[in-house]
Design a protein around this motif. Structure first.
Motif, PDB file in Angstrom:
ATOM      1  N   GLY A 379      68.635 -81.909 -66.629  1.00 25.97           N
ATOM      2  CA  GLY A 379      67.769 -80.816 -66.197  1.00 25.97           C
ATOM      3  C   GLY A 379      68.516 -79.503 -66.060  1.00 25.97           C
ATOM      4  N   LEU A 449      58.834 -82.419 -68.771  1.00 21.84           N
ATOM      5  CA  LEU A 449      59.872 -81.469 -68.371  1.00 21.84           C
ATOM      6  C   LEU A 449      60.426 -80.701 -69.563  1.00 21.84           C
ATOM      7  CD1 LEU A 449      61.793 -83.588 -65.712  1.00 21.84           C
ATOM      8  CD2 LEU A 449      60.349 -81.600 -65.289  1.00 21.84           C
ATOM      9  N   ALA A 453      60.305 -76.750 -69.419  1.00 21.07           N
ATOM     10  CA  ALA A 453      61.509 -75.920 -69.481  1.00 21.07           C
ATOM     11  C   ALA A 453      61.380 -74.848 -70.554  1.00 21.07           C
ATOM     12  CB  ALA A 453      62.734 -76.798 -69.753  1.00 21.07           C
ATOM     13  N   PHE A 466      62.349 -72.629 -63.817  1.00 24.11           N
ATOM     14  CA  PHE A 466      62.365 -74.062 -64.095  1.00 24.11           C
ATOM     15  C   PHE A 466      63.429 -74.765 -63.270  1.00 24.11           C
ATOM     16  CE2 PHE A 466      64.349 -77.609 -66.366  1.00 24.11           C
ATOM     17  CZ  PHE A 466      63.278 -78.460 -66.470  1.00 24.11           C
ATOM     18  N   PHE A 470      62.510 -77.793 -60.944  1.00 28.88           N
ATOM     19  CA  PHE A 470      63.065 -79.087 -61.334  1.00 28.88           C
ATOM     20  C   PHE A 470      63.888 -79.695 -60.200  1.00 28.88           C
ATOM     21  CE2 PHE A 470      66.877 -81.313 -62.846  1.00 28.88           C
ATOM     22  CZ  PHE A 470      66.282 -82.426 -63.409  1.00 28.88           C
TER      23      PHE A 470
END
Length: 523
Positions: A379, A449, A453, A466, A470
């Motif tokens: 992430g 995700l 993103a 993001f 996240f």
């Protein structure tokens, strides 16, 4: 500095932050999470439960519970929303103008702090007004504005002040201007949860002077509520209750003198980071704003220590880029994007590779922890997957490449998804037989995700929106909340077929939006 100039600087700071799309995204996330937390009692779960009895959804209870949730998300996202002004000045060319102005460092940073805090407090006020609407729709009893105002000023404001102060410090001291400052703040945000078990553990539950250091206020607020209700445990969130028991009403009197004094003391502590900020302010001096270019710095020393470990990674990336050059069409360009994503984050690439390999050979009891660490590094790596071109000024060059800007947009999301699957599949394949739903939840979460993103990077032209969302979602995913919608990556074991299908559908829609939408111009 006269009053007119100070007012102009503060309003300018407020306007620059309020016009960002990232502010709207974070605000919508806080509102959605607040509404999600106020569960319908007909489901068998309630927002606040004490000894299997639910508390009525009146102004006192709604103000308390939503402030706790807002302080969690704003405590993390507020820092990322407030910071970034120095990088924006350097990118837009206004740094030299500010460096030459006769305004003192303390005055300039003070105006920036006032603008940042005023902006965050404005977002908190909008959330409070939204909860008023929620009470009119789902609540019980008449609307009372005073409890909401008390929670906004004494419950939420100290944490917002700390976010603004640390954001000013991160922008004033060059070593904290980049990703380093983002990661350090996240670790600081995680440390706040150590206060809660310490204050609600064994022994008498009472307010203590050391709770002044819990600036976000979770510990003193929970202790104050436990003292008010004369109980040892209060569940805030989504907890089951016994419908046969009478509904409790949260009494007034939460704000005792001790609790008010603690929150005022937290406000004073929240201002302390401004002192080193004034002393360390770089004033946009080239030799202080760009310490990375100095030879012999910590970065060069770290690269020297990690060079033996990075050799196999560099060899693998070389083979990957060679295969991308030989593979024609879109698959070759996708492999090139994947290699660029890894090359731009060498340390994270090393961490992700080590985590993925360890997940293959590690025993079953440590595999979830390894998977969680690998996904966290993933992430962090993909946060700027689509905003990197905008931040580095290479968007025009990337748009002229084969496929154009439109293909590059959704291809970057595919690169993020492909990297996530490559990292997670070794561990997921070993655990799919025991927990197939958790494995599907992880795949659906990566799909969602990856699209998020890329979309947020394109909309906000930066990675921090993001990144904040996240990291907050990742923290919730590590907790066993019992709410399937919060188990985004299947790490908590709470995912349901409905939540997996929902995230998969959202990811597919996100990719469809990337295929259809144009790339925004840089502003």
């Amino acid at each position: 500095m006269n009053a007119g100039l100070c007012q102009a600087l503060v309003l300018n700071e407020w306007r620059l932050r309020s016009r960002r799309i990232s502010s709207v995204v974070i605000l919508l996330a806080v509102v959605a999470l607040s509404w999600l937390m106020v569960l319908d009692p007909q489901t068998g779960k309630a927002m606040m439960v004490v000894h299997r009895q639910r508390l009525a959804y009146d102004s006192q209870a709604l103000a308390f519970a939503t402030t706790l949730m807002a302080s969690l998300l704003f405590g993390l996202a507020g820092f990322y929303l407030a910071r970034g002004r120095s990088q924006q000045d350097l990118r837009c060319g206004t740094a030299a103008v500010l460096a030459a102005t006769p305004v003192a460092n303390a005055q300039l940073l003070g105006a920036r702090w006032l603008g940042a805090f005023g902006f965050l407090l404005s977002l908190g006020t909008v959330v409070m007004l939204t909860i008023w609407v929620l009470q009119l729709v789902r609540g019980e009893g008449s609307l009372q504005p005073l409890p909401y105002l008390q929670m906004l000023l004494l419950g939420l404001a100290p944490g917002l002040m700390l976010c603004a102060s640390l954001a000013v410090l991160a922008d004033a001291w060059a070593p904290l201007m980049g990703r380093r400052g983002d990661l350090l703040y996240w670790m600081l945000w995680m440390l706040q949860f150590a206060f809660v078990p310490a204050s609600l553990g064994t022994g008498a539950i009472e307010l203590s002077g050391w709770q002044v250091f819990d600036v976000n206020g979770m510990s003193p607020l929970l202790v104050g509520l436990s003292t008010l209700l004369d109980v040892r445990h209060v569940s805030v969130g989504g907890s089951p209750f016994d419908a046969a028991l009478p509904v409790l009403t949260m009494p007034a009197g939460l704000w005792s003198r001790e609790l008010v004094a603690l929150r005022l003391g937290s406000m004073m502590l929240a201002l302390l980071p401004l002192l080193p900020a004034v002393l360390l302010f770089h004033r946009y001096a080239p030799d202080r704003v760009q310490p990375r270019s100095a030879a012999g710095g910590w970065r060069l020393a770290m690269q020297g220590l990690l060079r033996p470990l990075r050799r196999p990674v560099n060899l693998a990336l070389g083979l990957l880029l060679g295969a991308a050059a030989r593979l024609p069409g879109m698959p070759g360009r996708w492999l090139a994007d994947l290699g660029l994503l890894l090359l731009s984050q060498p340390l994270l690439a090393l961490a992700m590779g080590a985590g993925a390999l360890a997940g293959v050979f590690a025993p079953a009891e440590v595999r979830p922890a390894l998977l969680a660490g690998t996904l966290c590094a993933w992430g962090l790596a993909v946060a700027d997957v689509s905003s990197r071109d905008l931040q580095s000024g290479t968007l025009a060059l990337a748009s002229a490449a084969p496929g154009g800007a439109l293909e590059r947009g959704w291809r970057q999301a595919l690169a993020a998804l492909g990297l996530g699957l490559l990292l997670a599949l070794p561990a997921l394949l070993r655990s799919a037989a025991d927990a197939p739903l958790a494995a599907l939840a992880c795949v659906a979460g990566l799909l969602f995700l990856s699209a998020a993103a890329t979309l947020l990077g394109r909309l906000t032209q930066g990675p921090r929106t993001f990144l904040a969302l996240f990291l907050f979602a990742f923290y919730l995913d590590l907790q066993r909340t019992g709410v399937p919608a919060l188990d985004l990556l299947g790490l908590a074991g709470d995912a349901s077929p409905a939540s997996v299908s929902g995230y998969a559908l959202a990811g597919v829609l996100g990719f469809a939006a990337l295929r259809a939408g144009p790339w925004p111009r840089r502003t």
